[in-house]
Design a protein around this motif. Structure first.
Motif, PDB file in Angstrom:
ATOM      1  N   SER A 112      41.136  81.647 -10.760  1.00  0.00           N
ATOM      2  CA  SER A 112      41.803  80.992  -9.641  1.00  0.00           C
ATOM      3  C   SER A 112      40.808  80.113  -8.879  1.00  0.00           C
ATOM      4  CB  SER A 112      42.409  82.047  -8.716  1.00  0.00           C
ATOM      5  OG  SER A 112      42.978  81.446  -7.595  1.00  0.00           O
ATOM      6  N   TYR A 113      39.649  80.638  -8.595  1.00  0.00           N
ATOM      7  CA  TYR A 113      38.606  79.891  -7.887  1.00  0.00           C
ATOM      8  C   TYR A 113      38.229  78.632  -8.667  1.00  0.00           C
ATOM      9  CZ  TYR A 113      34.070  78.909  -5.714  1.00  0.00           C
ATOM     10  OH  TYR A 113      33.009  78.297  -5.091  1.00  0.00           O
ATOM     11  N   LEU A 114      38.003  78.783  -9.963  1.00  0.00           N
ATOM     12  CA  LEU A 114      37.590  77.647 -10.798  1.00  0.00           C
ATOM     13  C   LEU A 114      38.698  76.609 -10.928  1.00  0.00           C
ATOM     14  CD1 LEU A 114      35.729  79.643 -13.583  1.00  0.00           C
ATOM     15  CD2 LEU A 114      34.673  78.217 -11.803  1.00  0.00           C
ATOM     16  N   ALA A 115      39.931  77.050 -11.049  1.00  0.00           N
ATOM     17  CA  ALA A 115      41.054  76.116 -11.179  1.00  0.00           C
ATOM     18  C   ALA A 115      41.301  75.361  -9.872  1.00  0.00           C
ATOM     19  CB  ALA A 115      42.310  76.857 -11.603  1.00  0.00           C
ATOM     20  N   GLU A 116      41.224  76.064  -8.742  1.00  0.00           N
ATOM     21  CA  GLU A 116      41.418  75.411  -7.447  1.00  0.00           C
ATOM     22  C   GLU A 116      40.409  74.297  -7.224  1.00  0.00           C
ATOM     23  OE1 GLU A 116      41.156  78.493  -4.508  1.00  0.00           O
ATOM     24  OE2 GLU A 116      43.052  79.418  -5.150  1.00  0.00           O
ATOM     25  N   ARG A 117      39.209  74.463  -7.726  1.00  0.00           N
ATOM     26  CA  ARG A 117      38.154  73.468  -7.557  1.00  0.00           C
ATOM     27  C   ARG A 117      38.053  72.530  -8.752  1.00  0.00           C
ATOM     28  NH1 ARG A 117      37.907  77.732  -4.800  1.00  0.00           N
ATOM     29  NH2 ARG A 117      36.915  77.840  -2.771  1.00  0.00           N
ATOM     30  N   ARG A 118      39.009  72.653  -9.657  1.00  0.00           N
ATOM     31  CA  ARG A 118      39.150  71.795 -10.839  1.00  0.00           C
ATOM     32  C   ARG A 118      37.962  71.870 -11.811  1.00  0.00           C
ATOM     33  NH1 ARG A 118      43.211  68.806 -11.709  1.00  0.00           N
ATOM     34  NH2 ARG A 118      42.103  67.022 -12.493  1.00  0.00           N
ATOM     35  N   PHE A 119      37.265  73.004 -11.810  1.00  0.00           N
ATOM     36  CA  PHE A 119      36.252  73.229 -12.835  1.00  0.00           C
ATOM     37  C   PHE A 119      36.931  73.601 -14.145  1.00  0.00           C
ATOM     38  CE2 PHE A 119      33.712  74.296  -8.980  1.00  0.00           C
ATOM     39  CZ  PHE A 119      32.801  73.264  -9.097  1.00  0.00           C
ATOM     40  N   LEU A 120      38.119  74.196 -14.042  1.00  0.00           N
ATOM     41  CA  LEU A 120      38.968  74.493 -15.199  1.00  0.00           C
ATOM     42  C   LEU A 120      40.250  73.712 -15.015  1.00  0.00           C
ATOM     43  CD1 LEU A 120      38.818  78.377 -15.706  1.00  0.00           C
ATOM     44  CD2 LEU A 120      37.753  76.622 -17.107  1.00  0.00           C
ATOM     45  N   ASP A 121      40.619  72.963 -16.038  1.00  0.00           N
ATOM     46  CA  ASP A 121      41.828  72.149 -15.975  1.00  0.00           C
ATOM     47  C   ASP A 121      42.342  71.983 -17.405  1.00  0.00           C
ATOM     48  OD1 ASP A 121      43.709  70.092 -15.897  1.00  0.00           O
ATOM     49  OD2 ASP A 121      42.659  69.027 -14.292  1.00  0.00           O
ATOM     50  N   ASP A 122      43.406  72.688 -17.742  1.00  0.00           N
ATOM     51  CA  ASP A 122      43.931  72.643 -19.104  1.00  0.00           C
ATOM     52  C   ASP A 122      44.373  71.242 -19.510  1.00  0.00           C
ATOM     53  OD1 ASP A 122      43.400  75.266 -19.659  1.00  0.00           O
ATOM     54  OD2 ASP A 122      45.483  75.951 -19.539  1.00  0.00           O
ATOM     55  N   ARG A 123      44.937  70.488 -18.585  1.00  0.00           N
ATOM     56  CA  ARG A 123      45.391  69.131 -18.901  1.00  0.00           C
ATOM     57  C   ARG A 123      44.189  68.260 -19.274  1.00  0.00           C
ATOM     58  NH1 ARG A 123      49.865  67.078 -18.533  1.00  0.00           N
ATOM     59  NH2 ARG A 123      50.847  68.291 -16.912  1.00  0.00           N
ATOM     60  N   ARG A 124      43.141  68.315 -18.484  1.00  0.00           N
ATOM     61  CA  ARG A 124      41.931  67.537 -18.777  1.00  0.00           C
ATOM     62  C   ARG A 124      41.310  67.994 -20.094  1.00  0.00           C
ATOM     63  NH1 ARG A 124      38.456  68.610 -14.359  1.00  0.00           N
ATOM     64  NH2 ARG A 124      37.636  70.368 -15.534  1.00  0.00           N
ATOM     65  N   PHE A 125      41.240  69.317 -20.281  1.00  0.00           N
ATOM     66  CA  PHE A 125      40.668  69.864 -21.512  1.00  0.00           C
ATOM     67  C   PHE A 125      41.440  69.344 -22.728  1.00  0.00           C
ATOM     68  CE2 PHE A 125      40.595  73.048 -24.883  1.00  0.00           C
ATOM     69  CZ  PHE A 125      39.234  73.225 -25.057  1.00  0.00           C
ATOM     70  N   ALA A 126      42.770  69.399 -22.670  1.00  0.00           N
ATOM     71  CA  ALA A 126      43.604  68.949 -23.791  1.00  0.00           C
ATOM     72  C   ALA A 126      43.429  67.451 -24.033  1.00  0.00           C
ATOM     73  CB  ALA A 126      45.067  69.284 -23.527  1.00  0.00           C
ATOM     74  N   ARG A 127      43.445  66.650 -22.968  1.00  0.00           N
ATOM     75  CA  ARG A 127      43.275  65.194 -23.128  1.00  0.00           C
ATOM     76  C   ARG A 127      41.946  64.872 -23.800  1.00  0.00           C
ATOM     77  NH1 ARG A 127      45.130  64.462 -17.624  1.00  0.00           N
ATOM     78  NH2 ARG A 127      42.933  64.276 -17.103  1.00  0.00           N
ATOM     79  N   GLU A 128      40.876  65.502 -23.336  1.00  0.00           N
ATOM     80  CA  GLU A 128      39.552  65.221 -23.900  1.00  0.00           C
ATOM     81  C   GLU A 128      39.448  65.690 -25.355  1.00  0.00           C
ATOM     82  OE1 GLU A 128      36.559  66.730 -21.232  1.00  0.00           O
ATOM     83  OE2 GLU A 128      37.244  65.418 -19.604  1.00  0.00           O
ATOM     84  N   TYR A 129      40.021  66.847 -25.638  1.00  0.00           N
ATOM     85  CA  TYR A 129      39.978  67.370 -27.007  1.00  0.00           C
ATOM     86  C   TYR A 129      40.748  66.453 -27.948  1.00  0.00           C
ATOM     87  CZ  TYR A 129      40.007  70.676 -30.860  1.00  0.00           C
ATOM     88  OH  TYR A 129      39.825  71.264 -32.088  1.00  0.00           O
ATOM     89  N   ILE A 130      41.942  66.068 -27.540  1.00  0.00           N
ATOM     90  CA  ILE A 130      42.768  65.191 -28.373  1.00  0.00           C
ATOM     91  C   ILE A 130      42.094  63.839 -28.569  1.00  0.00           C
ATOM     92  CG2 ILE A 130      44.950  63.922 -28.466  1.00  0.00           C
ATOM     93  CD1 ILE A 130      46.225  66.439 -27.096  1.00  0.00           C
ATOM     94  N   ALA A 131      41.566  63.260 -27.507  1.00  0.00           N
ATOM     95  CA  ALA A 131      40.885  61.965 -27.615  1.00  0.00           C
ATOM     96  C   ALA A 131      39.712  62.041 -28.587  1.00  0.00           C
ATOM     97  CB  ALA A 131      40.408  61.509 -26.238  1.00  0.00           C
ATOM     98  N   ARG A 132      39.004  63.149 -28.572  1.00  0.00           N
ATOM     99  CA  ARG A 132      37.834  63.311 -29.436  1.00  0.00           C
ATOM    100  C   ARG A 132      38.219  63.462 -30.907  1.00  0.00           C
ATOM    101  NH1 ARG A 132      34.571  67.384 -26.842  1.00  0.00           N
ATOM    102  NH2 ARG A 132      36.277  68.712 -27.452  1.00  0.00           N
ATOM    103  N   PHE A 133      39.333  64.140 -31.187  1.00  0.00           N
ATOM    104  CA  PHE A 133      39.664  64.459 -32.577  1.00  0.00           C
ATOM    105  C   PHE A 133      40.900  63.749 -33.128  1.00  0.00           C
ATOM    106  CE2 PHE A 133      37.241  68.220 -31.167  1.00  0.00           C
ATOM    107  CZ  PHE A 133      36.212  68.164 -32.095  1.00  0.00           C
ATOM    108  N   LEU A 134      41.530  62.894 -32.360  1.00  0.00           N
ATOM    109  CA  LEU A 134      42.780  62.267 -32.788  1.00  0.00           C
ATOM    110  C   LEU A 134      42.648  61.502 -34.106  1.00  0.00           C
ATOM    111  CD1 LEU A 134      45.733  61.827 -32.138  1.00  0.00           C
ATOM    112  CD2 LEU A 134      45.086  59.835 -30.777  1.00  0.00           C
ATOM    113  N   GLY A 135      41.550  60.836 -34.318  1.00  0.00           N
ATOM    114  CA  GLY A 135      41.360  60.086 -35.559  1.00  0.00           C
ATOM    115  C   GLY A 135      41.096  60.957 -36.767  1.00  0.00           C
TER     116      GLY A 135
END
Length: 157
Positions: A97-120
């Protein structure tokens, strides 16, 4: 609460403490002595509160920060890492909860970055299986991130 067991953890530095027959938390040897944690002895409410809300909470946050220095984590992946390290569920919940509130953990950002890295290199199905199946990303978050990645790729052309 009665201390019903103390086991040395596999690496030998921490000790797993059992209260009233159930695993409660892990402490270092010096902490066992400081809080007078001994088999058969009662652990005061004050000592329990200090251990769980101060000592272990701080340790969990430091551990999570250490992990996040190396790379991004999904919420579920961080939950697993904390669980594997022996933190109690309440401590894990507060840390996430602490990490998510401060945006250190963000599933949307994690997914976007992962997809961008491996999409090709990976198909949509492979990305889905990895993110939703292994990293615990919600399907709606995956779909949104995948759509964003595709539109971003088209914009680059």
């Amino acid at each position: 609460m009665t201390v019903t067991g103390i086991e040395t953890a596999p690496r030998g530095k921490k000790h797993r403490v059992f209260l009233d027959g159930a695993y409660a938390f892990s402490l270092y040897g010096g902490e066992l002595r400081r809080y007078r944690v001994e088999i058969g002895e009662e652990l005061s409410e004050e000592a329990h509160r200090e251990i769980t809300e101060e000592v272990l909470q701080k340790r969990a946050l430091l551990y999570a920060a250490h992990l996040l220095q190396a790379r991004e984590y999904s919420v579920e992946r961080m939950r697993r890492k904390l669980r594997e390290s022996g933190y109690a569920e309440d401590c894990i919940r507060r840390t996430l909860s602490y990490l998510a509130e401060r945006r250190f953990l963000d599933d949307r950002r994690f997914a976007r970055e992962y997809i961008a890295r491996f999409l090709g290199n990976k198909s949509r199905r492979m990305l889905y299986r990895k993110l939703v199946g292994e990293y615990g990303i919600a399907e709606a978050v995956f779909d949104s991130a995948f759509t964003e990645a595709l539109s971003g790729e088209e914009a680059e052309d």
